[in-house]
Each structure stands twice: as structure tokens, then as C-alpha cells.
Motif scaffolding. Sequence first.
Motif, PDB file in Angstrom:
ATOM      1  N   SER A  33      21.165  59.610  10.414  1.00 49.51           N
ATOM      2  CA  SER A  33      20.162  60.534  10.926  1.00 49.51           C
ATOM      3  C   SER A  33      19.665  61.443   9.810  1.00 49.51           C
ATOM      4  O   SER A  33      20.302  61.593   8.770  1.00 49.51           O
ATOM      5  N   SER A  34      18.509  62.063  10.028  1.00 48.44           N
ATOM      6  CA  SER A  34      17.948  62.982   9.034  1.00 48.44           C
ATOM      7  C   SER A  34      18.364  64.423   9.291  1.00 48.44           C
ATOM      8  O   SER A  34      18.104  65.306   8.474  1.00 48.44           O
ATOM      9  N   GLY A  35      19.032  64.658  10.440  1.00 36.99           N
ATOM     10  CA  GLY A  35      19.489  66.010  10.738  1.00 36.99           C
ATOM     11  C   GLY A  35      20.375  66.025  11.981  1.00 36.99           C
ATOM     12  O   GLY A  35      20.328  65.109  12.809  1.00 36.99           O
ATOM     13  N   THR A  36      21.187  67.074  12.095  1.00 32.29           N
ATOM     14  CA  THR A  36      22.010  67.289  13.287  1.00 32.29           C
ATOM     15  C   THR A  36      21.941  68.765  13.654  1.00 32.29           C
ATOM     16  O   THR A  36      21.738  69.632  12.796  1.00 32.29           O
ATOM     17  N   TYR A  37      22.124  69.082  14.928  1.00 32.55           N
ATOM     18  CA  TYR A  37      21.983  70.465  15.387  1.00 32.55           C
ATOM     19  C   TYR A  37      22.818  70.695  16.646  1.00 32.55           C
ATOM     20  O   TYR A  37      23.176  69.750  17.366  1.00 32.55           O
ATOM     21  N   ALA A  38      23.121  71.954  16.895  1.00 30.52           N
ATOM     22  CA  ALA A  38      23.802  72.370  18.128  1.00 30.52           C
ATOM     23  C   ALA A  38      23.396  73.814  18.403  1.00 30.52           C
ATOM     24  O   ALA A  38      23.406  74.654  17.501  1.00 30.52           O
ATOM     25  N   THR A  39      23.033  74.097  19.641  1.00 27.23           N
ATOM     26  CA  THR A  39      22.601  75.442  20.004  1.00 27.23           C
ATOM     27  C   THR A  39      23.287  75.887  21.292  1.00 27.23           C
ATOM     28  O   THR A  39      23.534  75.080  22.196  1.00 27.23           O
ATOM     29  N   LEU A  40      23.611  77.174  21.351  1.00 21.58           N
ATOM     30  CA  LEU A  40      24.283  77.765  22.511  1.00 21.58           C
ATOM     31  C   LEU A  40      23.299  78.503  23.396  1.00 21.58           C
ATOM     32  O   LEU A  40      22.255  78.980  22.928  1.00 21.58           O
ATOM     33  N   ASN A  41      23.649  78.649  24.636  1.00 19.88           N
ATOM     34  CA  ASN A  41      22.835  79.449  25.557  1.00 19.88           C
ATOM     35  C   ASN A  41      23.236  80.918  25.421  1.00 19.88           C
ATOM     36  O   ASN A  41      23.668  81.573  26.363  1.00 19.88           O
ATOM     37  N   ALA A  42      23.107  81.406  24.181  1.00 16.25           N
ATOM     38  CA  ALA A  42      23.464  82.799  23.882  1.00 16.25           C
ATOM     39  C   ALA A  42      22.722  83.217  22.619  1.00 16.25           C
ATOM     40  O   ALA A  42      22.326  82.363  21.810  1.00 16.25           O
TER      41      ALA A  42
END
Length: 532
Positions: free
Chosen positions: A142-151
Motif C-alpha cells: 500500500s502507499s499509506g496506512t492510517y487509523a483515527t479515533l472518535n476523539a
Amino acid sequence: MWRDDMKRRLHELRHLFFMFNKGNITLRSKLLAYLLFMSLTAFGILILVLATSGAIFNFEHQVRQVLEIKANQTAASVQDVMDIMTGYGDNMARNLSHQIEYQLEEHGLKTVEGLDNQPEILLDIQKDFFAELNTTLKVTRSSGTYATLNATINTEAPHAEKYRSGVYLRLANVGHHVQLDPDIFYFRGIPDIAREKGLELHNRWNLEFDIDAFPEFTECFQAKQKSGFWTDSRRIQDSWEKAMFYHAPLYGSQGEFYGVCGVELSDLYMKLSYPVVETEFGPAMTVMAPLEKGQLEIGKGLVGGSIASWNDRHLSLVENNNSELAYYQDGVDSYLGIEKPVSIAGKDEQNWKVVVLIPHRIYMERVSEHRARLILSVFLFILCMGTMSLIISRKFVHPIVKGLEFIQTQKDYSTFSTGISELDVLIRFLESQPHAEQLSDRGLPEDIEELLVRFSDGIKTLSAAEYHVFHFYLEGHSVSQIPELAFISMSTVKKHNRNIYTKLGISSNDELLLLIDLFRRCGRIEELHRQE
């Protein structure tokens, strides 16, 4: 290459002709050679006519084979890439969900909203995120990875309601090969982690995610989406690049929505992984996009290396039942292609395709070049075969005419050779006989006797009309006199002559007269008469 091949063939023909002229050759051998070259000439003319009309050399079938192989390989590769990224995205979602739930329990928080305004705890969670994202980025393509919180770190900041805390890593050197130690840009997240890990901040770095650029985040939160899915391609926020994203929702064991993680598949990755491939029929380009109502929606998919600038244009699929290829138009250009289905998670209702395309204009130019080269080659072949036929014909007829003159003049030609074994044997034999003496049956050489018997037997196979013409030759008439004597046209005489030559095993009128004269000299002319 084809010119060198033609020169080699001409050299071989010259060598063959040299060997053909060397030494005495039988009448039968020369006749066979002449017929062979004439047959090859006729065959070449037939091929030339069919090639010019387009009845043969089906280039469309050839280009279909080329594109079919390319499309199968590309579709398999794309499917593999999508499956790998989907699998790692789901695995990453499970691991991160467990880590978030552990951090919440560790800090005595009941919900993920309790992380608002908790920068220290968010930093710890983001460190966990980084470890998982970094590993996934290194083992996937992949060209990128991400993770985001509901905060969010600061609920008092302007427009805080649209910002969410998380980490986003992007490759600096995108490629389709697995990289064990790739250069990574820190695109989103608390910068302390970048300093600790020695990473360079992206020139478009931001502390948190703007969920307006990730509308799927809100959709997952509101609809309680549990399974991962791929998005259509769109512009990456604060970047000139486009990408498709695989979103995998993060949920706790009790069903609480924690956030979203996923992988990025950029158009740059697609261009580098699937560049333009030059084929003998033109440049082959790769497109991955949904086919909706006969429209290949390029704007929703990704394009590999291309000589065209499609951007958000779409290609219309044109129905053509007479073609082995799919035909596309976009209002500016047209393309020939082969499409293969590809399965994309979350896109079950859409008909996604991997399509390999060749510009129709370039394809027609290449086909014209191929056809011109083939026609030129066939024309040269016809020219060579026709020339050989003419040369052999002259070499064949001239010795017979000279041999006939030698016999008629009854001169001494003891050192003369026609180059045709049967004639040379006959001349030597005639010279060995007294001029006033009629040739006897017992004095004939074996080859000449066989020739006379074969000729006499052939007379019996002539039709009545053919023998009628032949009889005029027995009486000493010429070809030009026969139409008036037989009350038929010259074309009819020529047709009967061809049949006579074939049945008697000869090739010319001169040879016919020579053999008739030989029967007369041997006192066997009656063998050529028959009752009609």
C-alpha cells in the motif's frame, strides 16, 4: 529484420538457379521446376489479393491475443493487491480495536469519548497505532496506512467537531515491491512520535484528521458499519494525489464505535505498478474502474501509466458484435480493449473491471504498417517467382528449338550440347546414323524409345476435338493456320493445345513438332494416326 530475411531468400534462389543450370537436366525436371515456380507465383498472387482485401491476416485476432494475455496478468495482479490490502486492513482493525479497549480499561475510561482533551493518553494510543501501521505499511504494497479515533485533543479548538485524533503514515518512495525499510512521511498525528522515530513530517502535515475529507468516518459511526469496504478514488486532502481507501471500522467487544483504520492505494502507486506497455499494435494502458450503464467511470477508479490525460472523464462502451474487442469512446479519442472482472470489498453492487486499452488511432496506424510490409513481401515473392518462371521457360524452350534446327539441318554437331539430356541423346544418335538411312526401331536408344512410346500412348488419351487439332500438326500445318482449317477460334486452338501438351507430357509447340518429326524419321508416323 524482414529486409534481411528477403535478401537471404533471394540469395538462396540465386544459388538454386545456379545449381539448376549446372550440368544436363532432364525435360521432366525442368518442366517440374517451371510448374513449381508458376504455381508459387499463382499462390503469391492469391495471397496478395486476399491480403489487400483484408480477407486474411486478421490483426484484430492477434491484438486480442496480446491484450488477453496482458489483461489476465494485470487483473490477477490487481486482484492480488486488493485482497492483500483488504486482508491486512481487517487484521489491523482487529488488533487496534483490542489495543484501544485495553487502553480505555487501563485508564478507567468507559467510552472512547472519554479520550477527548486527554493528550497524554492519546499519545500512548497513537504510539500503539504507529507500531501497527508501520508494520502493515512494510509488509503490504500500500502507499499509506492510517487509523483515527472518535476523539479529539482539544474540544475547545475552532471547528473541533470535525477533527479527530489519529495517525497517518505515507510512503515517500511508492512502489509495487515490498520494501523492508521504506522511507516514511508522517502525514497526520502527534509530532512527538515523528521525532522519537526519526520520521520526516509531510509538507502537508496536520495534527488531526479532518473527517469532512473522510465522509465514511461519519457513515460508519451513524450506520454502525461493521465490515470493511473500499471507497471510490478521490483527492487526498492537502495533496495533488488521488487514492482509493480501504476503511475498516474499529469496534469494542461491546459494540462501541472507536473509529476507523485502513490502507491507501494511490494513483501514483497504480502508475508505477502498471506502466504503459508497448506492444506491436500500440501502447497498452491499464484502467481499474466500475462499468455502470455502459460507462467506464474512470473518475471513480485508478489509472495505470497512460499516454492520455483522462482525469475524471468516462469511457463509453460501444456495442460492436462484429469485433473480438471491446470498443470505447470518450468524446475525444477511441480505444480498443479487453476487460476482466475484479472483486472489490464493499463494491458488490458495482461492476468493477480491469481494462487494458490501446488507442484506436495508433492501432490502425500499426495495422496499416504491418499490412504494407506483408503486401510488399508478397509482391517481392511474386516478382521473384515470376522472374524464375520466365527464366526457366526461356532456358527450357531455347534448347528445344536449337535441337530441332540441328536435326532438320543434319549438320555435324558432335561437340554441341543443348543441356537437356533427352535431346542430347537424340542428337548423338541421329549423328551416328547415315543421313540417307531411315532410323530403325532396333537402333533407337532406350531413353528415346521410352519417350516415343509415352508420346504414342498419350495420343490415345486425346479427345476427338483435341486429336482433330493434333492431326493438323501431323499434316504439317502451323498454329496460325488451324483456326481457318478447323473452323474454330484461336482461343479454342490454344485451349486444345494446352490439353494436348498436358496429356502428351510436353510443354511447347516446338517440342510437339520435334517429336512428330522424330516419328516420321523412324518410319513410325502411322502410330500417331487413329480412326475417328
